[in-house]
Design a protein around this motif. Structure first.
Motif, short mmCIF file in Angstrom:
data_model
loop_
_atom_site.label_atom_id
_atom_site.label_comp_id
_atom_site.label_asym_id
_atom_site.label_seq_id
_atom_site.Cartn_x
_atom_site.Cartn_y
_atom_site.Cartn_z
N ALA A 164 0.85 -1.20 0.00
CA ALA A 164 0.00 0.00 0.00
C ALA A 164 0.89 1.25 0.00
N ALA A 165 0.61 2.16 -0.92
CA ALA A 165 1.39 3.39 -1.02
C ALA A 165 0.59 4.41 -1.81
N ASN A 166 0.91 5.70 -1.59
CA ASN A 166 0.20 6.71 -2.38
C ASN A 166 0.80 6.80 -3.78
N GLU A 167 0.14 7.56 -4.63
CA GLU A 167 0.52 7.60 -6.05
C GLU A 167 1.94 8.11 -6.25
N ALA A 168 2.31 9.18 -5.54
CA ALA A 168 3.64 9.76 -5.73
C ALA A 168 4.73 8.78 -5.32
N THR A 169 4.51 8.04 -4.23
CA THR A 169 5.49 7.05 -3.79
C THR A 169 5.62 5.94 -4.83
N CYS A 170 4.48 5.52 -5.39
CA CYS A 170 4.51 4.49 -6.44
C CYS A 170 5.34 4.95 -7.63
N ILE A 171 5.29 6.23 -7.95
CA ILE A 171 5.97 6.74 -9.14
C ILE A 171 7.44 7.02 -8.87
N TYR A 172 7.76 7.60 -7.70
CA TYR A 172 9.10 8.13 -7.49
C TYR A 172 9.98 7.33 -6.53
N VAL A 173 9.41 6.46 -5.72
CA VAL A 173 10.21 5.73 -4.74
C VAL A 173 10.31 4.24 -5.06
N LEU A 174 9.21 3.64 -5.51
CA LEU A 174 9.12 2.19 -5.59
C LEU A 174 9.62 1.52 -6.87
N PRO A 175 9.65 2.17 -8.03
CA PRO A 175 10.01 1.44 -9.24
C PRO A 175 11.32 0.67 -9.16
N ARG A 176 12.39 1.29 -8.66
CA ARG A 176 13.67 0.59 -8.58
C ARG A 176 13.62 -0.55 -7.58
N VAL A 177 12.88 -0.35 -6.48
CA VAL A 177 12.72 -1.41 -5.49
C VAL A 177 12.02 -2.61 -6.12
N PHE A 178 10.91 -2.36 -6.82
CA PHE A 178 10.17 -3.44 -7.45
C PHE A 178 11.00 -4.15 -8.52
N SER A 179 11.76 -3.39 -9.27
CA SER A 179 12.56 -3.97 -10.33
C SER A 179 13.59 -4.94 -9.75
N GLU A 180 14.28 -4.52 -8.70
CA GLU A 180 15.28 -5.38 -8.07
C GLU A 180 14.62 -6.59 -7.42
N TYR A 181 13.48 -6.36 -6.79
CA TYR A 181 12.80 -7.46 -6.11
C TYR A 181 12.37 -8.53 -7.10
N ASN A 241 8.97 -15.30 -8.95
CA ASN A 241 7.72 -16.03 -8.80
C ASN A 241 6.77 -15.41 -7.77
N VAL A 242 7.16 -14.30 -7.18
CA VAL A 242 6.30 -13.61 -6.23
C VAL A 242 5.59 -12.47 -6.96
N GLN A 243 4.29 -12.46 -6.87
CA GLN A 243 3.50 -11.41 -7.54
C GLN A 243 3.36 -10.22 -6.60
N ILE A 244 3.66 -9.03 -7.10
CA ILE A 244 3.50 -7.80 -6.34
C ILE A 244 2.21 -7.11 -6.73
N LEU A 245 1.35 -6.88 -5.77
CA LEU A 245 0.10 -6.15 -5.99
C LEU A 245 0.19 -4.80 -5.29
N VAL A 246 -0.08 -3.74 -6.01
CA VAL A 246 0.01 -2.39 -5.45
C VAL A 246 -1.38 -1.87 -5.11
N ASP A 247 -1.58 -1.54 -3.84
CA ASP A 247 -2.81 -0.91 -3.39
C ASP A 247 -2.54 0.58 -3.31
N ARG A 248 -2.92 1.31 -4.37
CA ARG A 248 -2.64 2.75 -4.43
C ARG A 248 -3.65 3.47 -3.54
N SER A 249 -3.15 4.01 -2.44
CA SER A 249 -4.02 4.57 -1.42
C SER A 249 -3.52 5.95 -0.99
#
Length: 318
Positions: free
Chosen positions: A96-113, A119-127
């Motif tokens: 769960a994260a707000n829109e700005a965090t999804c855009i500016y903080v998380l992309p590199r984290v998700f890419s590395e993860y 085989n782990v699916q990441i679901l984003v709850d944009r809140s």
């Protein structure tokens, strides 16, 4: 009774609407209503009260909701335990994260993860920020990424990011030449403010010395809207420095620090203290902490900005 019925029931409770729950579960509203009727027949008690266009849980519904959450949580724990038997973690993580965090903080984290755990699916709850903490506490999300402080005692908090809230001006604005913006500089100047949240509260306190002269052009709930409207000369905006790098680098906006002291915001990774962490979850913590960065590294050390930490759960903040 099956787990799908329980999931649908809890979605109705969460959204307070049969129609919204139907959309969330990708079902028709009649199908959702039929599931509830089956549960009520099996429980031999009404679970919802229909109050015109609104619904509310009956006393029996309140009891059933508590047990339903426990049942689904046990199901998830069972699945996590089974996944632990496999060499490569599987399953899903809800973030769960707000829109700005999804855009500016998380992309590199998700890419590395995803490279480490394909085989782990990441679901984003944009809140919205207030909803992020609630989603983690209610077990609707495994992790939340939100602005600190977070004082909920049931949550573990790890600082992962810090940067500076800055004032945004279009090039050529009379105040754009100043290196530091004071509240007095903005007396009578139209402002573009975030609609709610920690940053808005801090800006309100910062503007308090000139509150009688504050002119709010717009209250906006999107970082992108604040930047776009600032470029359109509709007012002075306020966003995190990491959220406006491209616009500043291209010359479309000018970003200036607030004074007399810089306004630094800290972002944290939050998760339930009592929750058993799977390999996939521990991996997410590790990757997130390894990417913990701070735009404020160049700020004076007296600000006490985030330091890199080992990828282990940290002590509760606040």
């Amino acid at each position: 009774m099956d787990l799908d019925q329980l999931h649908t029931f809890l979605e109705i409770v969460r959204l307070k609407s049969f129609s919204k729950a139907a959309q969330s579960c990708f079902r028709t509203q009649p199908a959702v209503s039929a599931q509830v009727r089956q549960l009520e027949q099996e429980m031999n008690a009404p679970l919802f009260e229909r109050l015109g266009t609104k619904i509310a849980l009956t006393p029996a519904g309140q009891i059933f909701a508590g047990y339903s959450e426990q049942i689904l949580d046990l199901r998830r724990r069972a699945q996590d335990s089974i996944n632990e038997l496999e060499r490569v973690p599987r399953g899903e993580l809800v973030i769960a994260a707000n829109e700005a965090t999804c855009i500016y903080v998380l992309p590199r984290v998700f890419s590395e993860y995803k490279k480490r755990f394909p085989n782990v699916q990441i679901l984003v709850d944009r809140s919205y920020t207030s909803r992020v903490t609630e989603a983690v506490v209610d077990n609707h999300a495994d992790f939340g990424i939100t602005q600190l402080p977070v004082t909920e005692k049931r949550l573990q908090v790890a600082k992962i990011h810090a940067d500076e809230i800055k004032a945004l001006f279009p090039p050529g604005h009379p105040l754009a030449h100043k290196e530091c913006i004071l509240p007095q500089d903005l007396s009578g100047v139209p402002l573009l403010l975030p609609k709610a949240g920690h940053t808005r509260s801090r800006l309100n306190a910062w503007l308090e010395p000139v509150e009688d002269q504050v002119v709010i052009s717009m209250d906006l709930d999107s970082t992108e809207m604040i930047k776009r409207f600032a470029m359109a000369e509709l007012g002075v905006g306020f966003v995190a420095g990491s959220h406006c790098r491209e616009e500043v680098a291209s010359g479309r906006l000018v970003a200036r620090s607030l004074g007399p002291e810089s306004m630094v915001r800290q972002i944290g990774l939050i998760y339930r203290r009592d929750k058993a962490l799977s390999k996939a979850a521990l991996g997410f913590i590790e990757v997130t902490m390894s990417h913990a960065v701070t735009e404020a590294a160049a700020l004076p050390k007296r600000l006490g900005i985030v330091e890199r930490s080992a990828p282990r759960p940290l002590p509760l903040e606040g």
